[in-house]
Enzyme design. Sequence first.
Site, short mmCIF file in Angstrom:
data_model
loop_
_atom_site.label_atom_id
_atom_site.label_comp_id
_atom_site.label_asym_id
_atom_site.label_seq_id
_atom_site.Cartn_x
_atom_site.Cartn_y
_atom_site.Cartn_z
N ASP A 48 -24.96 -12.41 -15.74
CA ASP A 48 -24.92 -11.25 -14.84
C ASP A 48 -24.06 -11.49 -13.61
O ASP A 48 -24.28 -10.91 -12.55
CB ASP A 48 -26.34 -10.87 -14.41
CG ASP A 48 -27.01 -11.96 -13.58
OD1 ASP A 48 -26.49 -13.09 -13.56
OD2 ASP A 48 -28.05 -11.68 -12.96
N GLU A 49 -23.05 -12.33 -13.72
CA GLU A 49 -22.23 -12.65 -12.56
C GLU A 49 -20.82 -12.98 -13.01
O GLU A 49 -20.60 -13.66 -14.02
CB GLU A 49 -22.84 -13.84 -11.82
CG GLU A 49 -22.13 -14.22 -10.55
CD GLU A 49 -22.87 -15.33 -9.81
OE1 GLU A 49 -22.23 -16.35 -9.51
OE2 GLU A 49 -24.07 -15.17 -9.55
#
Length: 342
Positions: A48-49
């Site tokens: 998620d990054e």
Amino acid sequence: MPISQAAQRLPDDAVYVRPRMAHYAAVSRQIMAALENISPSVEQASVDEAYLDVSGLERLIGPPETIGRQAKHIIKNTVGLTASAGIGPNRFIAKLASEYRKPDGLMVVHPHEVQAFLDPMPISALRGIGPRTAPALRQMGLERIVDVRQTDPALLERRLGLRLAQVILNQAHGRGSDEVQLHSVRQSISKETTFEQDIVDQARLRETLLWAAQEVGRTARREGLQGRTITLKIRLENFKTFTRQRKLPAPTDDDTVLYRQAWALYRESGLAEHPVRLLGLGLSDWQQDAPSQGDLFDTPSHPSEHAQTPQRDRRTRLFQTLDGISNKFGQNAITLGLRRKT
């Protein structure tokens, strides 16, 4: 918070929900593909990054604030999720900026604003500040980043050592890498599952390891990776977690090899009689473009036999076929079977 730590704080009747890792990974791939509409330089840092190199896009898209809003808008339209965006002159500042106004935030730190942005922050915002380092800094009277920046470097080096002191001082002055790595190779491939109830049934555990081996093997083949080190992860009913590793004589991406070695590690672990809460398998120690190992339990019929024997040719074609079916019809469309022999 790790589940083992959370379990110590939660009541006995707490409900543990199985994560949907395959779904999370699919959504992550959608997000990363969507971000490439902003910049071709996208480095995925985790599920998620990601880091984007947006230098030079001002004329095409607009100022940094506009670029950040567009990134958030694209993610929202693609997968329906909010996101926090941070923009800065290097990775370290951008990361802190993304955390500054969570959730659904947007923070831009211009080069001339870096020190004013950093100075009021607590020392815990610096990377490399662990449970040992933080008390040592506080004993020196250093509570905020500005305190670290203004301290005598020699004092810091004597207390923390040269390497760590330099890392922390660079961060306190806002210095960091601005390079976005487009093709960073992952350190490992792993798959694990948490059972709804603790498992002691050996057949169920074998099936789980076979499933994990196929998922890891399929990912390794897709990314052109072969690994030498197999890792078994076991979490027991009391949330104590154990790992066991084995280094292979040759790299592999073969599902059968992964499964057999992982099962052997489980049998040899001394934990085989304990109820299992989580079971996982990992592959690492890459050797790219290596010749296929095949099955460790296959014995060449002649000492001069080449590594790529007809039987291993067949195994290569087998996995190509299985991967093709899975890619077309879904990961559960076809799987390997288990022999009764253990």
